[in-house]
Scaffold this motif. Structure first.
Motif, PDB file in Angstrom:
ATOM      1  N   GLU A  86       8.107  -6.944   5.624  1.00  0.00           N
ATOM      2  CA  GLU A  86       5.862  -7.791   5.395  1.00  0.00           C
ATOM      3  C   GLU A  86       6.241  -6.676   3.715  1.00  0.00           C
ATOM      4  O   GLU A  86       6.116  -6.712   2.697  1.00  0.00           O
ATOM      5  CB  GLU A  86       5.501  -7.921   5.724  1.00  0.00           C
ATOM      6  CG  GLU A  86       5.797  -9.466   7.093  1.00  0.00           C
ATOM      7  CD  GLU A  86       3.883  -9.078   7.705  1.00  0.00           C
ATOM      8  OE1 GLU A  86       3.886  -9.913   7.797  1.00  0.00           O
ATOM      9  OE2 GLU A  86       4.237  -8.299   7.902  1.00  0.00           O
ATOM     10  N   TYR A  87       6.647  -5.390   4.313  1.00  0.00           N
ATOM     11  CA  TYR A  87       5.917  -4.373   3.200  1.00  0.00           C
ATOM     12  C   TYR A  87       7.096  -4.095   1.906  1.00  0.00           C
ATOM     13  O   TYR A  87       6.460  -4.075   1.002  1.00  0.00           O
ATOM     14  CB  TYR A  87       6.231  -3.276   3.823  1.00  0.00           C
ATOM     15  CG  TYR A  87       5.842  -1.901   2.965  1.00  0.00           C
ATOM     16  CD1 TYR A  87       4.567  -1.425   2.315  1.00  0.00           C
ATOM     17  CD2 TYR A  87       6.858  -0.660   2.426  1.00  0.00           C
ATOM     18  CE1 TYR A  87       4.370  -0.194   1.612  1.00  0.00           C
ATOM     19  CE2 TYR A  87       6.711  -0.136   1.399  1.00  0.00           C
ATOM     20  CZ  TYR A  87       5.645   0.129   0.815  1.00  0.00           C
ATOM     21  OH  TYR A  87       5.464   1.122  -0.162  1.00  0.00           O
ATOM     22  N   VAL A 142      -4.479  -2.409   6.201  1.00  0.00           N
ATOM     23  CA  VAL A 142      -4.394  -3.276   7.061  1.00  0.00           C
ATOM     24  C   VAL A 142      -2.167  -2.856   7.058  1.00  0.00           C
ATOM     25  O   VAL A 142      -1.833  -2.530   6.447  1.00  0.00           O
ATOM     26  CB  VAL A 142      -3.891  -5.085   6.787  1.00  0.00           C
ATOM     27  CG1 VAL A 142      -5.443  -5.326   7.228  1.00  0.00           C
ATOM     28  CG2 VAL A 142      -3.201  -5.132   5.977  1.00  0.00           C
ATOM     29  N   GLU A 143      -2.347  -2.404   8.664  1.00  0.00           N
ATOM     30  CA  GLU A 143      -0.120  -2.119   9.342  1.00  0.00           C
ATOM     31  C   GLU A 143      -0.125  -3.833   8.750  1.00  0.00           C
ATOM     32  O   GLU A 143      -0.122  -4.528   9.694  1.00  0.00           O
ATOM     33  CB  GLU A 143      -0.750  -1.671  10.153  1.00  0.00           C
ATOM     34  CG  GLU A 143       0.403  -1.216  10.581  1.00  0.00           C
ATOM     35  CD  GLU A 143       0.892  -0.237  12.004  1.00  0.00           C
ATOM     36  OE1 GLU A 143       1.630   0.458  12.422  1.00  0.00           O
ATOM     37  OE2 GLU A 143      -0.381   0.402  12.211  1.00  0.00           O
ATOM     38  N   GLY A 148       0.577  -0.595   0.099  1.00  0.00           N
ATOM     39  CA  GLY A 148       0.618  -0.067  -0.221  1.00  0.00           C
ATOM     40  C   GLY A 148       1.039   0.852   0.206  1.00  0.00           C
ATOM     41  O   GLY A 148       1.395   1.131  -0.687  1.00  0.00           O
ATOM     42  N   GLU A 149       0.778   2.263   1.264  1.00  0.00           N
ATOM     43  CA  GLU A 149       1.714   3.270   1.115  1.00  0.00           C
ATOM     44  C   GLU A 149       2.600   3.059   2.708  1.00  0.00           C
ATOM     45  O   GLU A 149       2.173   2.148   3.382  1.00  0.00           O
ATOM     46  CB  GLU A 149       0.905   3.862   1.360  1.00  0.00           C
ATOM     47  CG  GLU A 149       0.553   4.686   2.654  1.00  0.00           C
ATOM     48  CD  GLU A 149      -0.580   5.528   2.282  1.00  0.00           C
ATOM     49  OE1 GLU A 149      -0.363   5.987   2.002  1.00  0.00           O
ATOM     50  OE2 GLU A 149      -1.881   5.791   2.979  1.00  0.00           O
ATOM     51  N   ALA A 150       3.610   3.758   2.510  1.00  0.00           N
ATOM     52  CA  ALA A 150       4.940   4.171   3.788  1.00  0.00           C
ATOM     53  C   ALA A 150       4.406   5.428   4.026  1.00  0.00           C
ATOM     54  O   ALA A 150       4.635   6.339   3.394  1.00  0.00           O
ATOM     55  CB  ALA A 150       5.752   3.650   3.325  1.00  0.00           C
ATOM     56  N   LYS A 151       3.727   5.403   5.631  1.00  0.00           N
ATOM     57  CA  LYS A 151       3.610   6.914   6.025  1.00  0.00           C
ATOM     58  C   LYS A 151       3.668   7.056   7.540  1.00  0.00           C
ATOM     59  O   LYS A 151       3.156   6.608   8.469  1.00  0.00           O
ATOM     60  CB  LYS A 151       2.155   7.454   5.672  1.00  0.00           C
ATOM     61  CG  LYS A 151       1.556   8.900   5.500  1.00  0.00           C
ATOM     62  CD  LYS A 151       0.618   8.868   5.800  1.00  0.00           C
ATOM     63  CE  LYS A 151      -0.342   8.330   5.020  1.00  0.00           C
ATOM     64  NZ  LYS A 151      -1.908   9.183   4.718  1.00  0.00           N
ATOM     65  N   GLY A 152       4.968   7.907   7.796  1.00  0.00           N
ATOM     66  CA  GLY A 152       5.306   8.199   9.317  1.00  0.00           C
ATOM     67  C   GLY A 152       5.915   7.216  10.071  1.00  0.00           C
ATOM     68  O   GLY A 152       6.043   6.765  10.946  1.00  0.00           O
ATOM     69  N   GLY A 153       6.454   6.562   8.911  1.00  0.00           N
ATOM     70  CA  GLY A 153       6.982   5.501   9.409  1.00  0.00           C
ATOM     71  C   GLY A 153       6.464   3.664   9.928  1.00  0.00           C
ATOM     72  O   GLY A 153       7.552   2.799  10.552  1.00  0.00           O
ATOM     73  N   ARG A 154       5.633   3.767   9.582  1.00  0.00           N
ATOM     74  CA  ARG A 154       3.963   2.533   9.398  1.00  0.00           C
ATOM     75  C   ARG A 154       4.055   2.488   8.366  1.00  0.00           C
ATOM     76  O   ARG A 154       4.319   2.769   7.078  1.00  0.00           O
ATOM     77  CB  ARG A 154       3.085   3.311  10.248  1.00  0.00           C
ATOM     78  CG  ARG A 154       3.420   3.766  11.138  1.00  0.00           C
ATOM     79  CD  ARG A 154       2.281   4.294  11.769  1.00  0.00           C
ATOM     80  NE  ARG A 154       1.156   3.512  12.155  1.00  0.00           N
ATOM     81  CZ  ARG A 154       0.498   3.378  13.574  1.00  0.00           C
ATOM     82  NH1 ARG A 154      -0.082   4.396  13.774  1.00  0.00           N
ATOM     83  NH2 ARG A 154      -0.545   2.707  13.729  1.00  0.00           N
TER      84      ARG A 154
END
Length: 190
Positions: A140-141, A134-135, A114-120
């Motif tokens: 995994e990302y 889902v986080e 999906g996306e990476a935003k603010g270290g998440r």
């Protein structure tokens, strides 16, 4: 004899196919992705693929308008007139692209990066009707991102190889004298 412009056009498309295939294969390496900025590389690949594909389409339409029908067995006979080494390269690049696409599709996960935003890091559940987000962990990302890019690079490779193949077929059938005269090799019985 095929005009040089067809050979150059097919060579450029085949080089793009090989480069895309290499980019796809690199995603199989373990660990962090070697290709930083992979999204930019995909954008460049598609930007190069579009004019090559468009030129192939225009050449095919021009050939059809000139009276040569790209139907039935004529393209296959034209393809068989190409040197065996060229045919082998076309088959190897295309079938490797199919295998890499299949390996990505059959990876056994129902998630896409999906996306990476603010270290998440987030993934998208593709089997959910709402395609919920889902986080996931960074590892995994990264794995999901590599899998997604593997498929995209491989698909670009197959499209470029298809354009190269069609360009070579059209070049084989292209009239060099102003009207269509099949080469003696094309008139041989199958």
């Amino acid at each position: 004899m095929m005009k040089a412009s067809f050979k150059v056009h097919a060579g450029l498309a085949l080089a793009l196919g090989a480069l895309s295939l290499l980019a796809s294969a690199v995603t199989l390496l373990p660990g962090e992705s070697v290709l930083k900025g992979g999204g930019l590389l995909l954008a460049i690949e598609f930007a190069l693929l579009f004019p090559l594909f468009l030129a192939t389409l225009v050449r095919g339409i021009a050939l059809e308008a000139g009276g040569v029908r790209l139907r039935n067995e004529l393209p296959w006979r034209a393809l068989r007139c190409l040197p065996i080494a060229v045919r082998c390269v076309l088959v190897v690049i295309f079938s490797t692209g199919v295998a890499l696409t299949a390996s990505s599709m059959l990876a056994g996960t129902s998630q896409q990066a999906g996306e990476a935003k603010g270290g998440r890091y987030y993934a998208i559940q593709v089997d959910s009707p709402t395609r919920e987000r889902v986080e996931v962990s960074k590892r995994e990302y990264d794995d999901l991102l590599k899998k997604d890019r593997r498929a995209m690079h491989a698909i670009t490779s197959m499209l470029a190889t298809g354009a190269a193949t069609m360009t070579l077929i059209i070049g084989q059938l292209h009239p060099t004298t102003g009207h269509y005269l099949p080469s003696p090799r094309l008139d041989m019985p199958a």
